[in-house]
Design an enzyme around this catalytic site. Structure first.
Site, short mmCIF file in Angstrom:
data_model
loop_
_atom_site.label_atom_id
_atom_site.label_comp_id
_atom_site.label_asym_id
_atom_site.label_seq_id
_atom_site.Cartn_x
_atom_site.Cartn_y
_atom_site.Cartn_z
N ASP A 213 -3.59 2.30 -5.49
CA ASP A 213 -2.33 2.29 -4.72
C ASP A 213 -2.10 1.06 -3.87
O ASP A 213 -1.16 1.05 -3.08
CB ASP A 213 -2.22 3.57 -3.88
CG ASP A 213 -2.83 3.43 -2.49
OD1 ASP A 213 -3.89 2.79 -2.36
OD2 ASP A 213 -2.23 3.96 -1.54
N GLU A 214 -2.93 0.03 -4.00
CA GLU A 214 -2.66 -1.15 -3.17
C GLU A 214 -3.03 -2.45 -3.88
O GLU A 214 -3.90 -2.47 -4.74
CB GLU A 214 -3.39 -1.06 -1.82
CG GLU A 214 -4.88 -1.00 -1.96
CD GLU A 214 -5.58 -0.94 -0.60
OE1 GLU A 214 -5.31 -1.80 0.26
OE2 GLU A 214 -6.40 -0.04 -0.43
N ASP B 5 0.86 -1.19 0.00
CA ASP B 5 0.00 0.00 0.00
C ASP B 5 0.89 1.24 0.00
O ASP B 5 1.75 1.40 0.87
CB ASP B 5 -0.88 -0.03 1.25
CG ASP B 5 -1.95 1.06 1.25
OD1 ASP B 5 -3.01 0.84 1.83
OD2 ASP B 5 -1.70 2.15 0.68
N1 DCP Z 1 -8.71 8.26 -1.58
C1 DCP Z 1 -9.78 9.11 -1.83
N2 DCP Z 1 -10.83 9.19 -0.94
C2 DCP Z 1 -10.83 8.43 0.19
C3 DCP Z 1 -9.76 7.56 0.44
C4 DCP Z 1 -8.71 7.50 -0.45
O1 DCP Z 1 -9.80 9.78 -2.86
N3 DCP Z 1 -11.85 8.52 1.05
C5 DCP Z 1 -7.58 8.22 -2.54
C6 DCP Z 1 -6.47 9.14 -2.10
C7 DCP Z 1 -5.40 8.26 -1.57
C8 DCP Z 1 -5.61 6.98 -2.34
O2 DCP Z 1 -7.00 6.91 -2.62
O3 DCP Z 1 -4.10 8.80 -1.77
C9 DCP Z 1 -5.16 5.75 -1.56
O4 DCP Z 1 -5.91 5.58 -0.37
P1 DCP Z 1 -5.28 5.07 0.97
O5 DCP Z 1 -6.42 4.73 1.86
O6 DCP Z 1 -4.27 4.02 0.70
O7 DCP Z 1 -4.58 6.34 1.62
P2 DCP Z 1 -3.18 6.97 1.32
O8 DCP Z 1 -2.37 6.17 0.37
O9 DCP Z 1 -3.38 8.39 0.91
O10 DCP Z 1 -2.50 6.98 2.74
P3 DCP Z 1 -1.89 5.76 3.58
O11 DCP Z 1 -0.45 6.11 3.77
O12 DCP Z 1 -2.64 5.75 4.86
O13 DCP Z 1 -2.10 4.52 2.76
MG MG Z 2 -2.14 4.09 0.61
#
Ligand code: DCP
Ligand code: MG
Length: 352
Positions: free
Chosen positions: A103-104, A8
């Site tokens: 992203d995962e 992730d």
């Molecule tokens: N995303 C979004 N709305 C949300 C959740 C996520 O648009 N409610 C998008 C933005 C994030 C991406 O999806 O960058 C990936 O989600 P993640 O939950 O993996 O969150 P992040 O990668 O941003 O942070 P982390 O380091 O916690 O994985």
């Molecule tokens: Mg993420």
């Protein structure tokens, strides 16, 4: 036992914006819609998370929590490109890749293209490859099923690498706060707190029946996962290119009779896997590794698709006998490629 990795990316959209604009590095930023347009936050940099800025928060509220927060509009096409690049990294190791979002992804590396034994080492390599390819960090979790791998990747974010080994899974889950359980959202977590369930160990004290009464069908899932049970397979998003079975021996073997008997068992098991997944193939592959680690492969392609164990073994036996081998063997493998992937998961099995 399977070897599963969950990867992730860290603060994905925000990290890409910080990567591409040096002015944003080290600062609290959030990607999302502007406060004037009633926008919401898609994600925030780790610097911004200290102020309680999280995904889905209204931008207006976020600005109140952190007045110097920089709001950056999203660039989805760039995020998609990066997503494609990290997937290519995953495919270097295995075709069993199940992306969950941009992203995962889950990876099943039980068998992998580099013949690596350690899933932890693969996870480390993947993190390094990603850093090299796209100049971003990812967190990875390693375990023997999807649920534990996912919990593990989240455990030490950002830039984390956590493995939950089988013998540690029970105590790891017992100590885990229930809001860290993937699949338990904020509302369920509150309900659990009311029932005095704070950590895995509290959840474990509940019977299947009690969990069912309080949480319906999800209760059954919670009952299993807190015990480290999750049999879901990694569902690849693109067809498999090959299926194989291999065995490394504790002691090298040399007798042809013994070798053929191993190959026969492997062919039967390969045939089972093919049938279970509704795949047939045209090319049989034999792999032999000798005592000195020298490895040879031989293949034979026929003109029809099959998953029949007799068909497979007949060809594999011929391939092996043609080697006229007299050397000690430390590993044997059989596989099928040139697969009829049209069938892969799309057609119902005709097992009668
Ligand atoms: N995303 C979004 N709305 C949300 C959740 C996520 O648009 N409610 C998008 C933005 C994030 C991406 O999806 O960058 C990936 O989600 P993640 O939950 O993996 O969150 P992040 O990668 O941003 O942070 P982390 O380091 O916690 O994985
Ligand atoms: Mg993420």
């Amino acid at each position: 036992m399977r070897k599963i990795i969950h990867v992730d990316m860290d603060s994905f959209y925000a990290a890409i914006e910080q990567r591409d604009n040096p002015d944003l590095k080290g600062k609290p930023i959030a990607v999302g819609g502007s406060d004037k347009a009633r926008g919401v936050i898609a994600t925030a940099s780790y610097e911004a998370r200290k102020y309680g800025i999280t995904s889905a928060l209204a931008t207006k509220v976020a600005k109140k929590k952190c007045p110097r927060l920089i709001i950056v509009p999203p660039r989805f096409s760039v995020y998609k490109d990066v997503s494609r690049q990290i997937k290519e990294v995953f495919y270097k190791y295995t075709d069993l890749v199940e992306p969950l979002s941009l992203d995962e992804a889950y990876l099943d590396v039980t068998e992998n293209k580099l013949d690596m034994k350690s899933a932890i080492l693969i996870a480390r390599r993947i993190k390094e490859d990603i850093e090299k390819e796209v100049n971003l960090t990812a967190s990875a979790g390693v375990s023997y099923n999807k649920f534990l791998a996912k919990v593990a990747s989240d455990y030490n974010k950002p830039d984390g690498l956590t493995a939950i080994l089988p013998e540690k899974a029970q105590s790891f889950m017992e100590d885990l706060p229930i809001e860290k359980f993937f699949g338990i959202g904020a509302a369920t977590a509150r309900k659990m707190h009311r029932l005095r369930i704070k950590k895995g160990i509290d959840l474990k004290r509940m019977s299947k029946l009690e969990l069912g009464q309080h949480f319906g069908r999800s209760g059954q899932f919670y009952y299993d996962i807190v015990r480290g049970i999750d049999n879901r397979e990694v569902n690849p998003d693109r067809p498999r290119k090959s299926v194989s079975e291999e065995t490394t021996f504790a002691e090298d073997i040399v007798l042809e009779k013994e070798i053929l008997s191993v190959l026969k068992k492997q062919c039967a098991s390969l045939s089972d896997t093919l049938k279970k997944n509704n795949i047939q193939g045209k090319t049989f592959n034999l792999k032999v590794r000798f005592k000195n680690f020298e490895t040879i492969t031989r293949s034979k392609t026929i003109d029809f698709y099959t998953s029949d164990k007799k068909h497979i073994y007949t060809s594999i036996e011929k391939l092996y006998k043609a080697l006229k081998n007299e050397r000690e063997v430390r590993l044997l493998g059989v596989g099928m490629s040139n697969l009829d992937t049209e069938l892969d998961g799309k057609q119902l099995s005709l097992d009668l």
